[in-house]
Every structure is written in structure tokens, then in C-alpha cells.
Scaffold this active site. Sequence first.
Site, mmCIF file in Angstrom:
data_model
loop_
_atom_site.group_PDB
_atom_site.id
_atom_site.type_symbol
_atom_site.label_atom_id
_atom_site.label_comp_id
_atom_site.label_asym_id
_atom_site.label_seq_id
_atom_site.Cartn_x
_atom_site.Cartn_y
_atom_site.Cartn_z
ATOM 1 N N ARG A 13 27.342 36.466 34.573
ATOM 2 C CA ARG A 13 28.161 36.855 35.836
ATOM 3 C C ARG A 13 29.431 37.570 35.442
ATOM 4 O O ARG A 13 29.700 37.983 34.252
ATOM 5 C CB ARG A 13 28.591 35.327 36.582
ATOM 6 C CG ARG A 13 28.738 34.421 36.017
ATOM 7 C CD ARG A 13 30.258 34.281 35.144
ATOM 8 N NE ARG A 13 31.326 34.820 35.810
ATOM 9 C CZ ARG A 13 32.267 35.162 35.385
ATOM 10 N NH1 ARG A 13 32.605 35.191 33.859
ATOM 11 N NH2 ARG A 13 33.405 35.630 36.043
ATOM 12 N N ASP A 73 35.400 43.048 42.316
ATOM 13 C CA ASP A 73 33.917 43.256 42.335
ATOM 14 C C ASP A 73 33.361 44.724 43.074
ATOM 15 O O ASP A 73 32.256 45.149 42.582
ATOM 16 C CB ASP A 73 33.203 41.981 42.984
ATOM 17 C CG ASP A 73 33.415 40.781 42.050
ATOM 18 O OD1 ASP A 73 32.366 40.804 41.325
ATOM 19 O OD2 ASP A 73 34.271 40.209 42.058
ATOM 20 N N ASN A 80 36.756 40.533 45.436
ATOM 21 C CA ASN A 80 36.876 39.778 44.312
ATOM 22 C C ASN A 80 36.391 38.222 44.704
ATOM 23 O O ASN A 80 36.349 38.028 45.946
ATOM 24 C CB ASN A 80 38.302 39.898 43.737
ATOM 25 C CG ASN A 80 38.306 39.520 42.321
ATOM 26 O OD1 ASN A 80 37.431 39.596 41.490
ATOM 27 N ND2 ASN A 80 39.269 38.447 41.911
ATOM 28 N N LYS A 81 36.706 37.396 43.480
ATOM 29 C CA LYS A 81 36.166 36.081 43.888
ATOM 30 C C LYS A 81 36.889 35.520 45.033
ATOM 31 O O LYS A 81 37.947 35.632 45.387
ATOM 32 C CB LYS A 81 36.463 35.350 42.817
ATOM 33 C CG LYS A 81 36.018 33.978 42.662
ATOM 34 C CD LYS A 81 34.716 33.447 43.023
ATOM 35 C CE LYS A 81 33.599 34.276 42.377
ATOM 36 N NZ LYS A 81 32.380 34.290 42.821
HETATM 37 O O1 MRU Z 1 30.778 35.330 41.113
HETATM 38 P P1 MRU Z 1 31.169 35.868 39.549
HETATM 39 O O2 MRU Z 1 31.729 34.803 38.825
HETATM 40 O O3 MRU Z 1 30.364 36.807 39.232
HETATM 41 O O4 MRU Z 1 32.422 36.414 40.226
HETATM 42 C C1 MRU Z 1 33.334 36.977 39.229
HETATM 43 C C2 MRU Z 1 34.357 37.836 39.876
HETATM 44 O O5 MRU Z 1 34.816 37.875 41.069
HETATM 45 C C3 MRU Z 1 35.365 38.452 38.994
HETATM 46 O O6 MRU Z 1 36.826 38.541 39.147
HETATM 47 C C4 MRU Z 1 34.970 40.040 39.030
HETATM 48 O O7 MRU Z 1 33.714 40.046 38.690
HETATM 49 C C5 MRU Z 1 35.739 40.748 37.993
HETATM 50 S S1 MRU Z 1 35.063 40.439 36.446
HETATM 51 C C6 MRU Z 1 35.562 41.786 35.319
#
Ligand code: MRU
Length: 341
Positions: free
Chosen positions: A48, A229, A239-240
Site C-alpha cells: 500500500r 494519493d 490522502n488517508k
Molecule cells: O490506504 P493506504 O495505506 O494505501 O494509504 C496511504 C496513504 O494515504 C499515504 O499517505 C499516501 O499514499 C502517500 S504514501 C507516500
Amino acid sequence: MRDPLKHLQWERGALWLLDQRALPGRIVWIRARDAETVAGAIETLAVRGAPAIGIAAAYGVALAAREHGATSRTVGAAIRRLARTRPTGYNLFNALAQMEAAVASAHDLKSATLDAALRIHANDELDCDLMAAAGVTLFKRREGVLTYCNTGALATGGIGTALGVIKTAFAAKRITEVFACETRPVGQGARLTIWECVRAGVPVTLICDNMAASLMTGGKVDRVLVGADRIARNGDTSNKIGTLSLAMLARAYKIPFHVVAPTSTFDASLATGKQIKIEERAAEEITRATRGLERVRGYRVWNPAFDVTPGRLVTSFVTEQGIVRPPFTGRSLFNATAGSN
Ligand code: MRU
């Protein structure tokens, strides 16, 4: 022994993926021999983080090209399968577009797709180093930093985005302490960022996501650094889930809020963040934390994996091409970042 921080390793026709679901308790590797295994690993969060997803998918295409009787049609089907894994992060689609181009111009599918995947991986590693070099200049003195989710080596092909900057700034003696939010419901902060910081010798304090305001009131946070993202032309940033709350708090407490992301995360086709498709994930990711809840009926669960922070709440973007400050317009953001997608 494999280095778990090099969590995507191509070796003799197979992709070795660190299964991030087992961290921090156990080091488990998945040996992927086909695109379907890679797609499953992306869907289940074994791999991920936006850049890492793009890299893994690119290797998935290279695996499809090695299958017996592979043709550009079968590899095209693998690309479409990989594109259906997670909708929000742009790096996946960016990487698959590069793989599609490699397939279209290939004399030899096997070597063309592997070369393209290795190049995507190597470019991301370099981008991480360049973002770290740019990001460290933000720090004028020793500071306390808050971060969210996991944006380190485990999320990328190099040292990380926001966490790469943080590790570098700590090494340069510009950081006193890092605060890592747990990142409910999947716990990327608690499970992965804590693990990475401890391994790197970076002093880190774990907090629950709902403790950030109290921490800021106490004056412990000088700066917030997060990853991304997908970023739209006006700077709106997905983002998350939970990032938006931190950005709003940072604005309320007048704390700088930085998004660290390679230009491979910038989606020039989107005018605003309203056009970003937000992934919704299984209810069980939330409910499994509460014992007995599985026996209760008659309620609903909402589990969006990402939110969108308006560009107006972002102090600056740190990219491999340097730091971009407001106003964020298509021109300011995408001229500065043009050409590398
Ligand atoms: O659901 P995930 O763990 O893939 O989400 C990850 C994030 O939101 C990160 O902050 C994002 O991908 C940037 S990682 C360099």
C-alpha cells in the site's frame, strides 16, 4: 535475509513483496509469479501507499508479460485488472499508462515491460531522495513534527515522501520529536510508521488520531507533514482519511501544513479535488476493533479510505522538483511539476 525496507524486490522472474499486513509483529514475504497475485496484494493492503502501489502494479504487468503465450492482448487484460484494484491513488494509473506505452512500442514484451517497471521503481527512489533534500530546507530550527498514515520506505520505492523528509531532517538535527497518529481504521501509523521510525532511530510518540488538537494546544507541533494519493490542479489533495481534520486543525493553530509528494501523484486532468474518486472499504476494517460488535445488528458503517484537503489549507507542496507555494493554480502547480508524470 531480505531487507524489509526494500519491500518490493524483483528476483529471477518473480516479485517479492513484504506483506505489510503482518507488520509490525512478523516479517512475511509474498512471492508473486503473476499479475493476479499482485492485484490481490494491492487490494488487501499487503502492499500500500500510492507510489508503492504504482511500482508493484508495474511489476505485475512485467509478470503478465512472462506468462506462457503472453501477447499484448493478454498483457492489456492484466493492465485493466490491476487498474481495478484501488481507485484513488494516481500513481497506479500513472504507472499503468507508462506500462501500456511500453507494451505498445515493445519488440520484446518481456524485456520491455521489465525495463519499464525497473525504471518506474528507480525513478521513485530518486524522487524520494530529491524530496528529502528539498523538504529539509523547511526546517529553520529543531522542531516537533506531526505526521499521518505511513509515508516512508514501506509506501514508496525509496526512503519515503513525508517520512523520508522527516528521517532526513532528524539526521540533520532539525527535528526533536515526531508524533505519529495511529491512523484508524487500518493503523498504518501505529503499525508501520512507528516500526520505521524505531528502526531509523527517530524519536517517535504514538497518539490516537483524536489527540492531535490537544497536542497542538500544548505547543508541541511546529509543523505537519503528510503524503498524498492524488493532487488536483488547484492543490486539492486526497490522502488517508483523517488528513483533512489535521489540515483544519493546523490552520486553526497557525501551524504550517506540508504535502510531500512526487509529481507522479499530480493528476493534471483534474481541476479540483471534487473529481477524485474516494475508495470505500469493507465495514469490517472498522468493526473488528470492537469486541462483540459483530453480534449487534441494525446499524450501518461508512468507511472511506481517503479524504480531500482543500489546496487553500496547504502551506506548500514538497516535490522532487522543489517546493511549490501558493497560489496553487493549474499553472503554478503544474508548470513547476510538468514533464515528469
Ligand atoms: O490506504 P493506504 O495505506 O494505501 O494509504 C496511504 C496513504 O494515504 C499515504 O499517505 C499516501 O499514499 C502517500 S504514501 C507516500
